[in-house]
Design a protein around this motif. Structure first.
Motif: not given
Length: 75
Positions: A17-18, A38-41, A46-47, A49-53
């Motif tokens: 989805d992201i 950067v935008n993906w992070g 925003n969703s 998912d801080l570890d992945e960001a």
């Protein structure tokens, strides 16, 4: 085991989805790869998912070490 597989499936759907949302928002923008990360992070953070960001933002820093974009987003 069943709960684990459901959790993995949920994370995969969330990722898809992201990723699809990102593809729609960035279509035709011609952004260079580090800005895409950067935008993906930012989208992942925003969703919540801080570890992945953090992983995506750190990847963008490795791609473009002199850019302040990702460093500012990392904090």
């Amino acid at each position: 085991m069943n709960r684990f597989l459901k959790l993995i499936a949920l994370k995969i759907r969330k990722f898809e989805d992201i990723l699809n949302d990102y593809k729609v928002k960035s279509a035709g923008s011609g952004q260079i790869p580090y800005l895409a990360y950067v935008n993906w992070g930012v989208s992942l953070s925003n969703s919540e998912d801080l570890d992945e960001a953090i992983d995506k933002l750190e990847t963008s820093v490795m791609m473009q070490p002199n850019s302040s974009s990702a460093r500012l987003k990392l904090g």
